[in-house]
Design an enzyme around this catalytic site. Structure first.
Site, mmCIF file in Angstrom:
data_model
loop_
_atom_site.group_PDB
_atom_site.id
_atom_site.type_symbol
_atom_site.label_atom_id
_atom_site.label_comp_id
_atom_site.label_asym_id
_atom_site.label_seq_id
_atom_site.Cartn_x
_atom_site.Cartn_y
_atom_site.Cartn_z
ATOM 1 N N SER A 1 0.837 -1.204 0.000
ATOM 2 C CA SER A 1 0.000 0.000 0.000
ATOM 3 C C SER A 1 0.866 1.247 0.000
ATOM 4 C CB SER A 1 -0.854 -0.025 1.273
ATOM 5 O OG SER A 1 -1.455 1.220 1.484
ATOM 6 N N TYR B 1 -1.967 -1.069 10.730
ATOM 7 C CA TYR B 1 -2.235 -1.653 9.408
ATOM 8 C C TYR B 1 -1.063 -1.377 8.469
ATOM 9 C CZ TYR B 1 -3.776 -1.897 4.600
ATOM 10 O OH TYR B 1 -3.830 -2.165 3.251
ATOM 11 N N LYS C 1 1.981 -3.861 6.486
ATOM 12 C CA LYS C 1 2.372 -3.878 5.064
ATOM 13 C C LYS C 1 3.888 -3.709 4.932
ATOM 14 C CE LYS C 1 -1.586 -4.669 3.408
ATOM 15 N NZ LYS C 1 -1.853 -5.963 2.810
HETATM 16 P P1 NAD Z 1 -11.042 -7.177 1.151
HETATM 17 O O1 NAD Z 1 -11.276 -7.136 2.621
HETATM 18 O O2 NAD Z 1 -12.185 -6.950 0.246
HETATM 19 O O3 NAD Z 1 -10.360 -8.566 0.739
HETATM 20 C C1 NAD Z 1 -9.494 -9.260 1.597
HETATM 21 C C2 NAD Z 1 -9.974 -10.702 1.656
HETATM 22 O O4 NAD Z 1 -9.099 -11.416 2.536
HETATM 23 C C3 NAD Z 1 -11.394 -10.842 2.230
HETATM 24 O O5 NAD Z 1 -12.188 -11.617 1.365
HETATM 25 C C4 NAD Z 1 -11.182 -11.541 3.585
HETATM 26 O O6 NAD Z 1 -12.263 -12.386 3.904
HETATM 27 C C5 NAD Z 1 -9.884 -12.287 3.340
HETATM 28 N N1 NAD Z 1 -9.106 -12.552 4.568
HETATM 29 C C6 NAD Z 1 -8.755 -11.686 5.543
HETATM 30 N N2 NAD Z 1 -8.053 -12.322 6.489
HETATM 31 C C7 NAD Z 1 -7.949 -13.623 6.096
HETATM 32 C C8 NAD Z 1 -7.359 -14.775 6.663
HETATM 33 N N3 NAD Z 1 -6.747 -14.744 7.846
HETATM 34 N N4 NAD Z 1 -7.451 -15.951 5.992
HETATM 35 C C9 NAD Z 1 -8.093 -16.009 4.798
HETATM 36 N N5 NAD Z 1 -8.679 -14.953 4.224
HETATM 37 C C10 NAD Z 1 -8.615 -13.776 4.864
HETATM 38 O O7 NAD Z 1 -9.858 -6.139 0.859
HETATM 39 P P2 NAD Z 1 -9.336 -5.586 -0.547
HETATM 40 O O8 NAD Z 1 -9.703 -4.151 -0.620
HETATM 41 O O9 NAD Z 1 -9.684 -6.502 -1.632
HETATM 42 O O10 NAD Z 1 -7.776 -5.635 -0.271
HETATM 43 C C11 NAD Z 1 -6.991 -6.725 -0.686
HETATM 44 C C12 NAD Z 1 -5.560 -6.508 -0.199
HETATM 45 O O11 NAD Z 1 -5.079 -5.278 -0.723
HETATM 46 C C13 NAD Z 1 -5.442 -6.394 1.323
HETATM 47 O O12 NAD Z 1 -4.246 -7.023 1.723
HETATM 48 C C14 NAD Z 1 -5.364 -4.904 1.556
HETATM 49 O O13 NAD Z 1 -4.664 -4.584 2.733
HETATM 50 C C15 NAD Z 1 -4.588 -4.450 0.318
HETATM 51 N N6 NAD Z 1 -4.832 -3.043 -0.024
HETATM 52 C C16 NAD Z 1 -6.107 -2.600 -0.176
HETATM 53 C C17 NAD Z 1 -6.322 -1.262 -0.482
HETATM 54 C C18 NAD Z 1 -7.722 -0.726 -0.603
HETATM 55 O O14 NAD Z 1 -7.896 0.508 -0.517
HETATM 56 N N7 NAD Z 1 -8.734 -1.542 -0.815
HETATM 57 C C19 NAD Z 1 -5.236 -0.403 -0.663
HETATM 58 C C20 NAD Z 1 -3.944 -0.898 -0.508
HETATM 59 C C21 NAD Z 1 -3.747 -2.236 -0.205
HETATM 60 C C1 WQD Z 2 -9.522 9.713 0.765
HETATM 61 C C2 WQD Z 2 -9.734 11.205 0.997
HETATM 62 C C3 WQD Z 2 -10.065 11.779 3.309
HETATM 63 C C4 WQD Z 2 -13.878 9.684 3.768
HETATM 64 C C5 WQD Z 2 -6.924 4.657 2.835
HETATM 65 C C6 WQD Z 2 -5.832 3.974 3.591
HETATM 66 C C7 WQD Z 2 -4.771 3.485 2.646
HETATM 67 C C8 WQD Z 2 -5.380 2.619 1.545
HETATM 68 C C9 WQD Z 2 -6.544 3.269 0.897
HETATM 69 C C10 WQD Z 2 -5.215 0.353 2.264
HETATM 70 C C11 WQD Z 2 -8.985 11.753 2.223
HETATM 71 C C12 WQD Z 2 -11.314 12.074 2.506
HETATM 72 C C13 WQD Z 2 -12.699 10.197 3.267
HETATM 73 C C14 WQD Z 2 -14.932 10.564 4.094
HETATM 74 C C15 WQD Z 2 -13.580 12.400 3.387
HETATM 75 N N1 WQD Z 2 -5.887 1.379 2.068
HETATM 76 N N2 WQD Z 2 -12.552 11.546 3.079
HETATM 77 N N3 WQD Z 2 -14.754 11.900 3.891
HETATM 78 O O1 WQD Z 2 -7.159 7.680 3.633
HETATM 79 O O2 WQD Z 2 -6.318 8.058 1.262
HETATM 80 O O3 WQD Z 2 -6.382 5.786 2.156
HETATM 81 O O4 WQD Z 2 -7.478 3.737 1.886
HETATM 82 O O5 WQD Z 2 -4.039 0.181 2.124
HETATM 83 O O6 WQD Z 2 -3.856 2.775 3.417
HETATM 84 O O7 WQD Z 2 -5.270 4.896 4.514
HETATM 85 O O8 WQD Z 2 -8.501 6.877 1.619
HETATM 86 O O9 WQD Z 2 -10.845 6.942 0.939
HETATM 87 O O10 WQD Z 2 -10.291 7.027 3.397
HETATM 88 O O11 WQD Z 2 -9.792 9.013 1.973
HETATM 89 O O12 WQD Z 2 -13.457 13.638 3.250
HETATM 90 O O13 WQD Z 2 -16.011 10.162 4.572
HETATM 91 O O14 WQD Z 2 -11.130 11.422 1.272
HETATM 92 O O15 WQD Z 2 -9.859 12.761 4.292
HETATM 93 O O16 WQD Z 2 -8.581 13.061 1.899
HETATM 94 P P1 WQD Z 2 -7.049 7.201 2.241
HETATM 95 P P2 WQD Z 2 -9.937 7.393 2.003
#
Ligand code: NAD
Ligand code: WQD
Length: 337
Positions: free
Chosen positions: A124, A149, A153
């Site tokens: 991330s 979190y 990562k």
């Molecule tokens: P998500 O929660 O939709 O998908 C994650 C999946 O992992 C879920 O289906 C959950 O049931 C499964 N899971 C969690 N813990 C588990 C375990 N112990 N054993 C088996 N399955 C398990 O999340 P996503 O948005 O699809 O994210 C996928 C990956 O990408 C995650 O590692 C997340 O941290 C990373 N990521 C997501 C974002 C984002 O904004 N969505 C951004 C950066 C990184």
């Molecule tokens: C985006 C912008 C908020 C909600 C997060 C995690 C990051 C990654 C992606 C996993 C910011 C603003 C948000 C709301 C708002 N996930 N906002 N009102 O914080 O950039 O990233 O998700 O890895 O690690 O930190 O994403 O969508 O929460 O916010 O004004 O109700 O929207 O302040 O500027 P963020 P976000």
């Protein structure tokens, strides 16, 4: 390739499964269904024509996970499984460290034991912390993460990099996602957040559907185009396609390689809100609230490396992201069932 996809019924994992299957790869999914449900598999089948083999297994359960490795011979792993709520990770950090670190260690041990030497890991942009100027470049390394979190990562990136130093046959692609949003354009797959969403676009979607009455805009006094926070949003289907390129890249190099996956462009909260209004044809109410603790003003990716190494560029713009998100919201008022 025959690919183990952990977390494959989740938001990004399910979209990636569709792209992998459509590119001719074989997909086997492991998920404990903590944040997804079994019906996602039917949706994947509808879109790709293939229902992937599925194991309801928690990666914390080493023995059950080992059964999956005994029954299948994998060429590669894409590791999505993890907990991802930043705020929650500050309240129950042990649960995050256990799930995202111990669970991953089980997976890495079994990969080693069964000779699987290619992995793409979901990292991330959060690992850059708030120390660096934009655009964030891979060569910056890590910043100071601001929540457990993010630290999980960063630790996973370090662990995989150390494993690569110890094993010259291992290939790890560490993809640093920026802000994935949107849904498959069919409206069949998408993001189903639990409860009141923390992230911007899922929250706006609930304002658009009338479930929530206004968007809370966290801060309008940042040094940005209109004072609201700027982020690099990427369509989840573009992100899914980046994984297909990354898994294929794993066959061409050894070692650990960090690659940003974003659009390279930043949009403010109000710009996203206005794009969503255009997509849904309604005015969406909002109110300005104080800044959210831990937020930075601006975050967007340097995408030169993804282009150079993976030949990857995004194809879907912010309007398409909002249109597809809204279509999924309208077509699935009760989520995926
Ligand atoms: P998500 O929660 O939709 O998908 C994650 C999946 O992992 C879920 O289906 C959950 O049931 C499964 N899971 C969690 N813990 C588990 C375990 N112990 N054993 C088996 N399955 C398990 O999340 P996503 O948005 O699809 O994210 C996928 C990956 O990408 C995650 O590692 C997340 O941290 C990373 N990521 C997501 C974002 C984002 O904004 N969505 C951004 C950066 C990184
Ligand atoms: C985006 C912008 C908020 C909600 C997060 C995690 C990051 C990654 C992606 C996993 C910011 C603003 C948000 C709301 C708002 N996930 N906002 N009102 O914080 O950039 O990233 O998700 O890895 O690690 O930190 O994403 O969508 O929460 O916010 O004004 O109700 O929207 O302040 O500027 P963020 P976000």
């Amino acid at each position: 390739m025959k690919i183990l996809v952990t977390g494959g019924t989740g938001y990004i994992g399910s979209h990636t499964a569709v792209e992998l299957l459509s590119s001719g790869h074989e997909v086997i999914i492991v998920d404990n269904l903590y944040n997804s449900n079994i019906h996602v598999l039917d949706r994947i089948e509808k879109l790709s024509g293939i229902k992937p083999k599925f194991y309801e297994v928690d990666i914390l359960d080493y023995d059950k996970l080992e059964e999956v490795f005994k029954e299948n011979t994998f060429d590669a792993v894409i590791h999505f499984a993890g907990l991802k709520a930043v705020g929650e990770s500050c309240i129950i950090p042990l649960r995050y460290y256990e799930n995202n670190i111990s669970g991953s260690l089980n997976l890495y041990k079994l990969m080693q034991k069964y000779g699987v030497n290619k992995i793409v890991f979901s990292s991330s942009a959060t690992v850059y912390g708030d120390n660096y100027p934009v655009p964030f470049k891979e060569e910056y390394g890590y910043g100071d993460t601001t929540n457990p979190y993010g630290t999980t990562k960063k630790f996973n990136e370090i662990i995989l990099s150390d494993l690569c130093k110890a094993d010259e046959n291992l290939s790890c692609v560490l993809l640093r996602y920026f802000n994935p949003i949107g849904s498959h354009e069919s409206g069949i797959l998408g993001e189903v957040p639990n409860g009141i969403p923390n992230n911007l676009v899922p929250y706006i979607a609930k304002v658009a559907s009338g479930e929530l009455d206004h968007l809370r805009v966290f801060g309008d006094d940042y040094d940005t185009v209109d004072g609201t926070g700027v982020r690099d949003y990427i369509h989840v289907v573009d992100l899914a396609k980046a994984h297909v390129k990354a898994i294929e890249y794993c066959t061409k190099f050894k070692g650990a390689d960090v690659i940003n996956v974003g659009s390279g462009k930043g949009y403010s909260v109000l710009e996203v809100l206005h794009a969503y209004e255009k997509a849904c044809g309604k005015t969406l109410p909002y109110k300005i609230y104080p800044r959210r603790p831990g937020d930075i003003a601006t975050c967007y990716a340097d995408v030169e490396k993804a282009k150079r190494v993976l030949d990857f560029e995004v194809e879907r713009d912010i309007n398409k992201m909002c249109e597809d998100s809204y279509r999924f919201t309208v077509m699935n008022p009760n989520g995926i069932e």
